[in-house]
Motif scaffolding. Structure first.
Motif, PDB file in Angstrom:
ATOM      1  N   GLY A 140     -23.087   4.008  -5.901  1.00  0.00           N
ATOM      2  CA  GLY A 140     -22.552   4.380  -7.198  1.00  0.00           C
ATOM      3  C   GLY A 140     -22.980   5.748  -7.677  1.00  0.00           C
ATOM      4  O   GLY A 140     -22.396   6.280  -8.636  1.00  0.00           O
ATOM      5  N   GLU A 141     -23.997   6.338  -7.053  1.00  0.00           N
ATOM      6  CA  GLU A 141     -24.423   7.677  -7.436  1.00  0.00           C
ATOM      7  C   GLU A 141     -23.466   8.722  -6.853  1.00  0.00           C
ATOM      8  O   GLU A 141     -22.707   8.455  -5.923  1.00  0.00           O
ATOM      9  CB  GLU A 141     -25.856   7.944  -6.965  1.00  0.00           C
ATOM     10  CG  GLU A 141     -26.907   7.156  -7.724  1.00  0.00           C
ATOM     11  CD  GLU A 141     -28.323   7.604  -7.434  1.00  0.00           C
ATOM     12  OE1 GLU A 141     -29.114   7.691  -8.391  1.00  0.00           O
ATOM     13  OE2 GLU A 141     -28.647   7.850  -6.242  1.00  0.00           O
ATOM     14  N   THR A 142     -23.551   9.923  -7.410  1.00  0.00           N
ATOM     15  CA  THR A 142     -22.727  11.031  -6.937  1.00  0.00           C
ATOM     16  C   THR A 142     -23.555  11.935  -6.026  1.00  0.00           C
ATOM     17  O   THR A 142     -24.636  12.387  -6.404  1.00  0.00           O
ATOM     18  CB  THR A 142     -22.168  11.856  -8.107  1.00  0.00           C
ATOM     19  OG1 THR A 142     -21.361  11.013  -8.926  1.00  0.00           O
ATOM     20  CG2 THR A 142     -21.330  13.011  -7.598  1.00  0.00           C
ATOM     21  N   LEU A 143     -23.024  12.197  -4.837  1.00  0.00           N
ATOM     22  CA  LEU A 143     -23.668  13.051  -3.848  1.00  0.00           C
ATOM     23  C   LEU A 143     -22.804  14.287  -3.619  1.00  0.00           C
ATOM     24  O   LEU A 143     -21.615  14.170  -3.309  1.00  0.00           O
ATOM     25  CB  LEU A 143     -23.834  12.292  -2.524  1.00  0.00           C
ATOM     26  CG  LEU A 143     -24.183  13.116  -1.276  1.00  0.00           C
ATOM     27  CD1 LEU A 143     -25.590  13.704  -1.390  1.00  0.00           C
ATOM     28  CD2 LEU A 143     -24.060  12.259  -0.021  1.00  0.00           C
ATOM     29  N   VAL A 144     -23.389  15.467  -3.786  1.00  0.00           N
ATOM     30  CA  VAL A 144     -22.722  16.720  -3.457  1.00  0.00           C
ATOM     31  C   VAL A 144     -23.299  17.240  -2.147  1.00  0.00           C
ATOM     32  O   VAL A 144     -24.520  17.341  -2.001  1.00  0.00           O
ATOM     33  CB  VAL A 144     -22.909  17.770  -4.570  1.00  0.00           C
ATOM     34  CG1 VAL A 144     -22.439  19.150  -4.103  1.00  0.00           C
ATOM     35  CG2 VAL A 144     -22.134  17.354  -5.815  1.00  0.00           C
ATOM     36  N   GLU A 158     -20.314  11.414   5.744  1.00  0.00           N
ATOM     37  CA  GLU A 158     -19.984  10.104   6.315  1.00  0.00           C
ATOM     38  C   GLU A 158     -20.999   9.044   5.893  1.00  0.00           C
ATOM     39  O   GLU A 158     -20.636   7.936   5.496  1.00  0.00           O
ATOM     40  CB  GLU A 158     -19.926  10.232   7.836  1.00  0.00           C
ATOM     41  CG  GLU A 158     -19.281   9.076   8.549  1.00  0.00           C
ATOM     42  CD  GLU A 158     -19.133   9.311  10.037  1.00  0.00           C
ATOM     43  OE1 GLU A 158     -18.352   8.592  10.659  1.00  0.00           O
ATOM     44  OE2 GLU A 158     -19.828  10.207  10.588  1.00  0.00           O
ATOM     45  N   LEU A 159     -22.288   9.398   5.969  1.00  0.00           N
ATOM     46  CA  LEU A 159     -23.337   8.448   5.604  1.00  0.00           C
ATOM     47  C   LEU A 159     -23.355   8.173   4.103  1.00  0.00           C
ATOM     48  O   LEU A 159     -23.551   7.031   3.672  1.00  0.00           O
ATOM     49  CB  LEU A 159     -24.704   8.974   6.050  1.00  0.00           C
ATOM     50  CG  LEU A 159     -24.991   8.879   7.547  1.00  0.00           C
ATOM     51  CD1 LEU A 159     -26.199   9.731   7.906  1.00  0.00           C
ATOM     52  CD2 LEU A 159     -25.215   7.437   7.959  1.00  0.00           C
ATOM     53  N   GLY A 160     -23.165   9.218   3.304  1.00  0.00           N
ATOM     54  CA  GLY A 160     -23.153   9.038   1.864  1.00  0.00           C
ATOM     55  C   GLY A 160     -22.077   8.056   1.425  1.00  0.00           C
ATOM     56  O   GLY A 160     -22.312   7.178   0.593  1.00  0.00           O
ATOM     57  N   LYS A 161     -20.906   8.190   2.018  1.00  0.00           N
ATOM     58  CA  LYS A 161     -19.815   7.278   1.703  1.00  0.00           C
ATOM     59  C   LYS A 161     -20.158   5.865   2.156  1.00  0.00           C
ATOM     60  O   LYS A 161     -19.919   4.887   1.435  1.00  0.00           O
ATOM     61  CB  LYS A 161     -18.537   7.757   2.379  1.00  0.00           C
ATOM     62  CG  LYS A 161     -17.282   7.043   1.893  1.00  0.00           C
ATOM     63  CD  LYS A 161     -17.042   7.315   0.413  1.00  0.00           C
ATOM     64  CE  LYS A 161     -15.802   6.575  -0.081  1.00  0.00           C
ATOM     65  NZ  LYS A 161     -15.657   6.711  -1.542  1.00  0.00           N
ATOM     66  N   LEU A 162     -20.746   5.737   3.346  1.00  0.00           N
ATOM     67  CA  LEU A 162     -21.131   4.432   3.879  1.00  0.00           C
ATOM     68  C   LEU A 162     -22.188   3.766   3.005  1.00  0.00           C
ATOM     69  O   LEU A 162     -22.213   2.528   2.873  1.00  0.00           O
ATOM     70  CB  LEU A 162     -21.645   4.600   5.312  1.00  0.00           C
ATOM     71  CG  LEU A 162     -21.970   3.353   6.118  1.00  0.00           C
ATOM     72  CD1 LEU A 162     -20.762   2.431   6.235  1.00  0.00           C
ATOM     73  CD2 LEU A 162     -22.466   3.752   7.509  1.00  0.00           C
ATOM     74  N   MET A 163     -23.038   4.575   2.375  1.00  0.00           N
ATOM     75  CA  MET A 163     -24.107   4.057   1.523  1.00  0.00           C
ATOM     76  C   MET A 163     -23.642   3.807   0.084  1.00  0.00           C
ATOM     77  O   MET A 163     -24.444   3.439  -0.767  1.00  0.00           O
ATOM     78  CB  MET A 163     -25.305   5.020   1.548  1.00  0.00           C
ATOM     79  CG  MET A 163     -25.958   5.131   2.920  1.00  0.00           C
ATOM     80  SD  MET A 163     -27.119   6.531   3.096  1.00  0.00           S
ATOM     81  CE  MET A 163     -28.506   5.934   2.124  1.00  0.00           C
ATOM     82  N   GLY A 164     -22.360   4.019  -0.181  1.00  0.00           N
ATOM     83  CA  GLY A 164     -21.801   3.646  -1.473  1.00  0.00           C
ATOM     84  C   GLY A 164     -21.730   4.737  -2.512  1.00  0.00           C
ATOM     85  O   GLY A 164     -21.427   4.459  -3.686  1.00  0.00           O
ATOM     86  N   GLY A 208     -23.202  15.793 -14.015  1.00  0.00           N
ATOM     87  CA  GLY A 208     -23.891  16.444 -12.907  1.00  0.00           C
ATOM     88  C   GLY A 208     -24.071  15.507 -11.722  1.00  0.00           C
ATOM     89  O   GLY A 208     -23.819  14.298 -11.814  1.00  0.00           O
ATOM     90  N   ALA A 209     -24.519  16.063 -10.616  1.00  0.00           N
ATOM     91  CA  ALA A 209     -24.679  15.305  -9.369  1.00  0.00           C
ATOM     92  C   ALA A 209     -26.051  14.640  -9.308  1.00  0.00           C
ATOM     93  O   ALA A 209     -27.067  15.263  -9.630  1.00  0.00           O
ATOM     94  CB  ALA A 209     -24.503  16.226  -8.171  1.00  0.00           C
ATOM     95  N   ASP A 210     -26.084  13.388  -8.902  1.00  0.00           N
ATOM     96  CA  ASP A 210     -27.363  12.685  -8.750  1.00  0.00           C
ATOM     97  C   ASP A 210     -28.172  13.239  -7.578  1.00  0.00           C
ATOM     98  O   ASP A 210     -29.396  13.358  -7.651  1.00  0.00           O
ATOM     99  CB  ASP A 210     -27.117  11.194  -8.536  1.00  0.00           C
ATOM    100  CG  ASP A 210     -26.417  10.555  -9.713  1.00  0.00           C
ATOM    101  OD1 ASP A 210     -27.019  10.517 -10.803  1.00  0.00           O
ATOM    102  OD2 ASP A 210     -25.261  10.118  -9.551  1.00  0.00           O
ATOM    103  N   VAL A 211     -27.483  13.552  -6.491  1.00  0.00           N
ATOM    104  CA  VAL A 211     -28.144  14.079  -5.299  1.00  0.00           C
ATOM    105  C   VAL A 211     -27.331  15.266  -4.778  1.00  0.00           C
ATOM    106  O   VAL A 211     -26.105  15.196  -4.686  1.00  0.00           O
ATOM    107  CB  VAL A 211     -28.260  13.007  -4.187  1.00  0.00           C
ATOM    108  CG1 VAL A 211     -28.874  13.600  -2.921  1.00  0.00           C
ATOM    109  CG2 VAL A 211     -29.088  11.824  -4.674  1.00  0.00           C
ATOM    110  N   ILE A 212     -28.026  16.355  -4.452  1.00  0.00           N
ATOM    111  CA  ILE A 212     -27.388  17.519  -3.833  1.00  0.00           C
ATOM    112  C   ILE A 212     -28.042  17.753  -2.478  1.00  0.00           C
ATOM    113  O   ILE A 212     -29.269  17.845  -2.370  1.00  0.00           O
ATOM    114  CB  ILE A 212     -27.507  18.768  -4.718  1.00  0.00           C
ATOM    115  CG1 ILE A 212     -26.746  18.544  -6.029  1.00  0.00           C
ATOM    116  CG2 ILE A 212     -26.965  20.001  -3.989  1.00  0.00           C
ATOM    117  CD1 ILE A 212     -26.886  19.676  -7.038  1.00  0.00           C
TER     118      ILE A 212
END
Length: 325
Positions: A140-144, A158-164, A208-212
């Motif tokens: 549910g977090e946002t990854l840039v 790919e991994l970020g999407k797989l991890m939700g 803003g992005a949770d993880v960059i």
């Protein structure tokens, strides 16, 4: 045996293919006949003497290898001659044979081809360690992801999407972003045409992005950091742009955020059990078709300088591989 040798620091054109002695192995190592070796951006820095690790000259670059076990050290119990494997070495991969520490050598699934196996360890190992261990990315977090079409960047998408996560891919051309979309990116930013900070803010409804995830560095790092969320995590992966950014530290105070270093190679060496667990998870995802490394091109051993040139000139999407035997 044949190997690509760096006799003096400099551009890829300084490299040469030479006949050198086959390496001997220690008790805890295996000797493998190298079928393929992945090309990684740090390789372009190492041969120029610009990386944080500087091997003694002469040396053979290359870290991401796959092949067949040729000889086994006396203390190695779970590998045998003839096993098809992939693994990680600090140097020596652009060669017909290489000695690999046994705790960094894993059996290759039968269905995984050697070029794919040689594209796997650093890109996916780095990205999974970064997202899971260093950022503790939550569903549910946002990854840039900056440099999202490169080897580690595409793995992070790919991994970020797989991890939700909701994944925002950042790259320099629409062609590169098209590949990121195919690998699961929810939103795309072409930083040559759009303001990076403003666009991240827009895509996150101002939060803003949770993880960059930043393997690029350079002038866009501060822009991205300015678009991080409260208590966000900024992952420092590398500096493909060539410039190490100087970050105003007051931003970390204002954002309540963390700037987190990611050095997968050291993690793998210092925490082999945790790295093994990560690798097993990655292999499970790979075996079930949830991960698919993208191979841009396969080069012959004699073409290693051209492979590195293409990497330096940003012509590569995903991974390039050197076929060694």
């Amino acid at each position: 045996m044949k190997a690509v040798v760096c006799n003096e620091y400099g551009p890829p054109s300084k490299l040469s293919v030479q006949n050198v002695e086959e390496p001997s192995i220690k008790d805890n190592e295996v000797l493998i006949t190298v079928k393929a070796c992945g090309v990684n951006f740090p390789d372009t820095l190492i041969i120029q003497g610009l990386y944080q690790v500087k091997p003694e000259l002469p040396f053979t670059p290359g870290s991401d290898v796959s092949g067949v076990v040729k000889e086994v050290g006396s203390s190695v119990k779970y590998l045998k001659v003839g096993d098809e494997v992939f693994g990680f070495v600090m140097q020596g991969g652009y060669a017909e044979t290489v000695a690999v520490p046994s705790n960094m050598c894993f059996k290759k699934p039968p269905k995984m081809e050697f070029p794919v196996a040689a594209s796997f360890m650093i890109a996916y190992g780095t990205s999974y360690h970064a997202l899971k261990d260093r950022a503790q990315l939550k569903s549910g977090e946002t990854l840039v992801v900056l440099g999202a079409s490169g080897g580690v960047g595409l793995a992070a998408v790919e991994l970020g999407k797989l991890m939700g996560a909701k994944v925002i891919a950042v790259a320099s051309t629409d062609e590169k972003l098209k590949l990121c979309k195919e690998y699961g990116a929810d939103a795309l930013i072409n930083y040559t045409e759009e303001d990076l900070k403003s666009r991240i803010k827009e895509l996150t409804d101002g939060q803003g992005a949770d993880v960059i995830y930043d393997p690029v560095g350079g002038k866009y790092s501060e822009q991205a950091l300015r678009a991080i969320a409260w208590e966000g995590r900024y992952l420092v992966i590398g500096f493909a742009a060539g410039d190490i950014p100087k970050i105003p530290l007051n931003l970390t105070l204002l954002k309540g955020c963390a700037i987190v270093g990611v050095f997968w190679g050291n993690f793998a060496m210092k925490s082999p059990q945790r790295n093994l667990e990560n690798t097993q998870q990655l292999m499970q995802w790979m075996d079930t078709g949830k991960l698919t490394p993208y191979i841009h091109k396969v080069y012959a051993l004699e073409e290693a300088p051209a492979a590195l040139e293409d990497m330096m000139e940003r012509k590569v999407k995903g991974k390039v591989v050197i076929q060694c035997t």
